[in-house]
Design a protein around this motif. Sequence first.
Motif, PDB file in Angstrom:
ATOM      1  N   VAL A 268     -17.552  40.763  26.980  1.00 48.74           N
ATOM      2  CA  VAL A 268     -17.444  40.193  28.325  1.00 48.74           C
ATOM      3  C   VAL A 268     -17.077  38.713  28.240  1.00 48.74           C
ATOM      4  N   GLN A 269     -17.604  38.016  27.237  1.00 49.40           N
ATOM      5  CA  GLN A 269     -17.423  36.566  27.131  1.00 49.40           C
ATOM      6  C   GLN A 269     -16.125  36.163  26.453  1.00 49.40           C
ATOM      7  N   ILE A 270     -15.488  37.075  25.742  1.00 50.86           N
ATOM      8  CA  ILE A 270     -14.315  36.707  24.962  1.00 50.86           C
ATOM      9  C   ILE A 270     -13.198  36.193  25.856  1.00 50.86           C
ATOM     10  N   LYS A 271     -12.495  35.157  25.364  1.00 51.63           N
ATOM     11  CA  LYS A 271     -11.408  34.555  26.124  1.00 51.63           C
ATOM     12  C   LYS A 271     -10.101  34.762  25.397  1.00 51.63           C
ATOM     13  N   PRO A 272      -8.994  34.958  26.131  1.00 54.05           N
ATOM     14  CA  PRO A 272      -7.687  35.132  25.486  1.00 54.05           C
ATOM     15  C   PRO A 272      -7.314  33.882  24.667  1.00 54.05           C
ATOM     16  N   GLY A 273      -6.708  34.123  23.529  1.00 54.39           N
ATOM     17  CA  GLY A 273      -6.222  33.013  22.716  1.00 54.39           C
ATOM     18  C   GLY A 273      -7.291  32.270  21.949  1.00 54.39           C
ATOM     19  N   GLU A 274      -8.469  32.852  21.761  1.00 56.76           N
ATOM     20  CA  GLU A 274      -9.504  32.196  20.975  1.00 56.76           C
ATOM     21  C   GLU A 274      -9.013  31.969  19.551  1.00 56.76           C
ATOM     22  N   ALA A 275      -9.556  30.919  18.933  1.00 59.93           N
ATOM     23  CA  ALA A 275      -9.166  30.607  17.558  1.00 59.93           C
ATOM     24  C   ALA A 275      -9.427  31.807  16.653  1.00 59.93           C
ATOM     25  N   GLY A 276      -8.465  32.125  15.826  1.00 63.00           N
ATOM     26  CA  GLY A 276      -8.610  33.240  14.900  1.00 63.00           C
ATOM     27  C   GLY A 276      -8.204  34.572  15.464  1.00 63.00           C
ATOM     28  N   SER A 277      -7.815  34.621  16.754  1.00 60.48           N
ATOM     29  CA  SER A 277      -7.486  35.913  17.355  1.00 60.48           C
ATOM     30  C   SER A 277      -6.030  36.306  17.153  1.00 60.48           C
ATOM     31  N   SER A 278      -5.262  35.472  16.453  1.00 63.05           N
ATOM     32  CA  SER A 278      -3.846  35.775  16.254  1.00 63.05           C
ATOM     33  C   SER A 278      -3.604  36.696  15.063  1.00 63.05           C
ATOM     34  N   GLU A 279      -4.681  37.199  14.445  1.00 66.25           N
ATOM     35  CA  GLU A 279      -4.542  38.140  13.332  1.00 66.25           C
ATOM     36  C   GLU A 279      -5.538  39.281  13.502  1.00 66.25           C
ATOM     37  N   THR A 280      -5.193  40.421  12.911  1.00 65.06           N
ATOM     38  CA  THR A 280      -6.092  41.573  12.901  1.00 65.06           C
ATOM     39  C   THR A 280      -6.378  41.954  11.461  1.00 65.06           C
ATOM     40  N   ASP A 281      -7.664  41.989  11.116  1.00 66.04           N
ATOM     41  CA  ASP A 281      -8.056  42.329   9.745  1.00 66.04           C
ATOM     42  C   ASP A 281      -9.421  43.013   9.780  1.00 66.04           C
ATOM     43  N   TRP A 282      -9.429  44.314   9.502  1.00 63.52           N
ATOM     44  CA  TRP A 282     -10.702  45.049   9.537  1.00 63.52           C
ATOM     45  C   TRP A 282     -11.352  45.172   8.165  1.00 63.52           C
ATOM     46  N   THR A 283     -10.840  44.480   7.163  1.00 65.10           N
ATOM     47  CA  THR A 283     -11.441  44.583   5.828  1.00 65.10           C
ATOM     48  C   THR A 283     -12.872  44.049   5.802  1.00 65.10           C
ATOM     49  N   GLY A 284     -13.186  43.075   6.665  1.00 71.83           N
ATOM     50  CA  GLY A 284     -14.555  42.556   6.711  1.00 71.83           C
ATOM     51  C   GLY A 284     -15.545  43.612   7.137  1.00 71.83           C
ATOM     52  N   VAL A 285     -15.167  44.487   8.067  1.00 75.07           N
ATOM     53  CA  VAL A 285     -16.046  45.578   8.504  1.00 75.07           C
ATOM     54  C   VAL A 285     -16.253  46.573   7.362  1.00 75.07           C
ATOM     55  N   LEU A 286     -15.184  46.910   6.653  1.00 77.70           N
ATOM     56  CA  LEU A 286     -15.315  47.837   5.522  1.00 77.70           C
ATOM     57  C   LEU A 286     -16.226  47.260   4.445  1.00 77.70           C
ATOM     58  N   SER A 287     -16.106  45.951   4.206  1.00 77.72           N
ATOM     59  CA  SER A 287     -16.953  45.305   3.193  1.00 77.72           C
ATOM     60  C   SER A 287     -18.420  45.361   3.602  1.00 77.72           C
ATOM     61  N   THR A 288     -18.694  45.149   4.892  1.00 76.55           N
ATOM     62  CA  THR A 288     -20.084  45.201   5.376  1.00 76.55           C
ATOM     63  C   THR A 288     -20.696  46.571   5.109  1.00 76.55           C
ATOM     64  N   ALA A 289     -19.935  47.627   5.353  1.00 81.83           N
ATOM     65  CA  ALA A 289     -20.455  48.986   5.142  1.00 81.83           C
ATOM     66  C   ALA A 289     -20.825  49.224   3.684  1.00 81.83           C
ATOM     67  N   LEU A 290     -20.049  48.644   2.774  1.00 85.43           N
ATOM     68  CA  LEU A 290     -20.327  48.855   1.349  1.00 85.43           C
ATOM     69  C   LEU A 290     -21.546  48.082   0.875  1.00 85.43           C
TER      70      LEU A 290
END
Length: 776
Positions: free
Chosen positions: A154-176
């Motif tokens: 709900v709070q997220i704003k368009p163009g926030e810093a770091g939002s210009s890339e998509t990388d889900w490797t951090g989520v996969l690392s958390t699961a491991l």
Amino acid sequence: MTWVLAGGGRLLLVGGGKGWTWLLVGAAAVVLLVLLYRAERKLISRRAGLLLLGLRLIAAAVLIFALFEPVAAWTRQETVRGRVLIGADVSESMGTVDPGRTDGKSRQEQVRALISAENSPIAALTSEHDVKAQTFARDTSPESSLGALGERLVQIKPGEAGSSETDWTGVLSTALKTSDDVPMLGIVLLTDGRKNASSDDAALVDKLAARGIPVYPVLVGSTTAPPDVAIASLRAPEGVYKGDVATVEASIKADGVAPGSALDVTLTRPGAAPIKQSVTVPKGGARPLATFRLPMENVGNVPIQVAVAPIKDDARSDNNSRSTSIQVADDKVSVLIVDGEARWEFRYLRNALARDPRVAIDAVVFQQPPVTSTAEATYATTLPVVPADTTTPDPLNRFDMIVLGDAELSADLWARFDRYVAERGGTLVIVPGPKNWPAQAVAHDSARALLPVVDLVRTNPEPTDDVNHPSLPPGAIALPTAAALDDQTSWPMLQLDASPNQSRETWASLPRLPWALSGRVKPGATSLVTVKGGEENVMFAAMPYGLGKTLWVGTDATWRWRHRIGDAIHHRFWGQVVRWASTGKLSAGNRLVRFGPTSTRARSGEGIKIQARIAENVPNVGPDFLIAARVIKAGATEPTTVLALRSVPGRPRLFEAVTPVLPEGSYSVKLDAPGLVGAEAAGPLTDAELIVAPRDTSERIELAANRDALDKLASTTGGRVLTVEEASELPKLLHAKVKTATKTEEIPLWDHPAALILFLGIVGVEWVARKRAGLP
């Protein structure tokens, strides 16, 4: 020894290995107790005697039973509450509204509904599983509850810093990283599949598969691109000189636009009228190019913006424009030309650069005609001597570019040029001739290292005459490579006309070259110009080398490009070579020091190198020289960071440091150098400018959801890709992953407090009964 009890229990006699011993002891105890009973029978009644005998036999039985070390055990099946990890994509592409959605919800809003709506399939997972959640874009947030994820969306704003890339490797690392005590049942990724970060997740996916952790991506968005126009890329030179013409090239994405349609593109910059042009959408899905040529007259950092007019039903308006900046300098480029003789190539090149107001030219010619006693040599005949004092820099270091012609050099001179390029960061342009080349290419180690080409061979002239220039002898036709010519910002010297296509025609019409050396490019070098008919016959090539770069111009006949047209082509080519060579010059300072970022345009998420070069005439400059840089964001009064610049080993007048990662925005860099003697007399110490821009990614450009990457991720780990409509199947799929564990509980009866209490209770009752019967 084991007995099965009712209700699935078991009784184990751990000490059963000595069972016969304990039975004999028990039998002896019974005999003794019976004898004691018969003796006491003379003193008490039969009823009292039998009571005491019974209590004593029970106590003895408890004691003997304890010697068998009995253990009671129960086994039961228990459902293990496993963990499910939810990863929600919060990158910029998730703000897209897909075509055909009657509710007008963006992909981000669809994700929010999947999590927070009534009867949400994601929320339903919490009844059976321990659900944790993360958001991801360029970076991944710490784990949180599902409720906290809903609030974040709900709070997220368009163009926030770091939002210009998509990388889900951090989520996969958390699961491991999850402990085996809480089994990870699966990962649910809520994303449009547009992973555009450079990270490689193949190793992580293999580890997930090995541990049996499936990934269930929920594809949010349509795989059909919506109607949308955008500035797909914007290229402009990082720096030019005052009075130069900068080429700015914009690539236009036109999804859903009919071929042949016209798009209006506008370039704006401060203090100048907008420049407009119309581009036509070509067939076959190719992207049209809009090319602008800008006279740069204002010194400093000039921001520019290119925008394309929106179309009907344009999916996104935040990708219709893109901005960059061009650093305009007002100082001169210092060039040294070194040649064996004053050949034609040398003379025309020196004269062309001498007429350029942005170039300061010096020349050394080793062999010159003899002069009379009263005349002086036209040019210097030797290179400046290396000082005996090793702390004093080589005089060659004051030149931004050195042009080396047809000269025979010693190993020591080649080593000097090597240090000039690798350590000083200078540019060496090699223009060979037939007298000393290609022998120089193989004579010295430094020469071989500096050349961007190998296996040099002399190019034979074409047997046919040049129909465009019949008065000139036959020769080789030099043509730029398509990749280099299309990259107008990286290789400006190849742009001989207003557009790449026109430049290609101009190159084809140039006079042929009667003498040339060509070869193969080294790994890491770039082929710029080849001899027509042979891609391996590279005539012009460039290569980074240490802190600097080298350029091979494999002919001494570029002066023939002046045939009947004067400076139009010859000076344009060499003038752009000079400007290419000086790219990256420090932009601020005065006559005593130059400083600033090595690149005025930086990308978010990376440190930026700040350098300062102290002039040769400043005394007392050593490794302990005090110099620092303050980096201040636009509009702020306090610096974002303060850097102590350190001397670079082997280069005592060069100081540098790297900033921490800076937020996106505009900055000024101020220099503090209390030890800089005579700074006031050298003029005001100007500030350097720095712009930290978002990384160039396809995040807001490629808007169609990408299922292919998610299919590969799911199939490798044993999961399944679901659409938003199919997300209701997640509870069922993850329920099938619920694990049960067999729990065995054992209670050692022989040393349990209850056993001791029982024994003491029996003994106590026996003592009371004995006293009441009148026994001692």
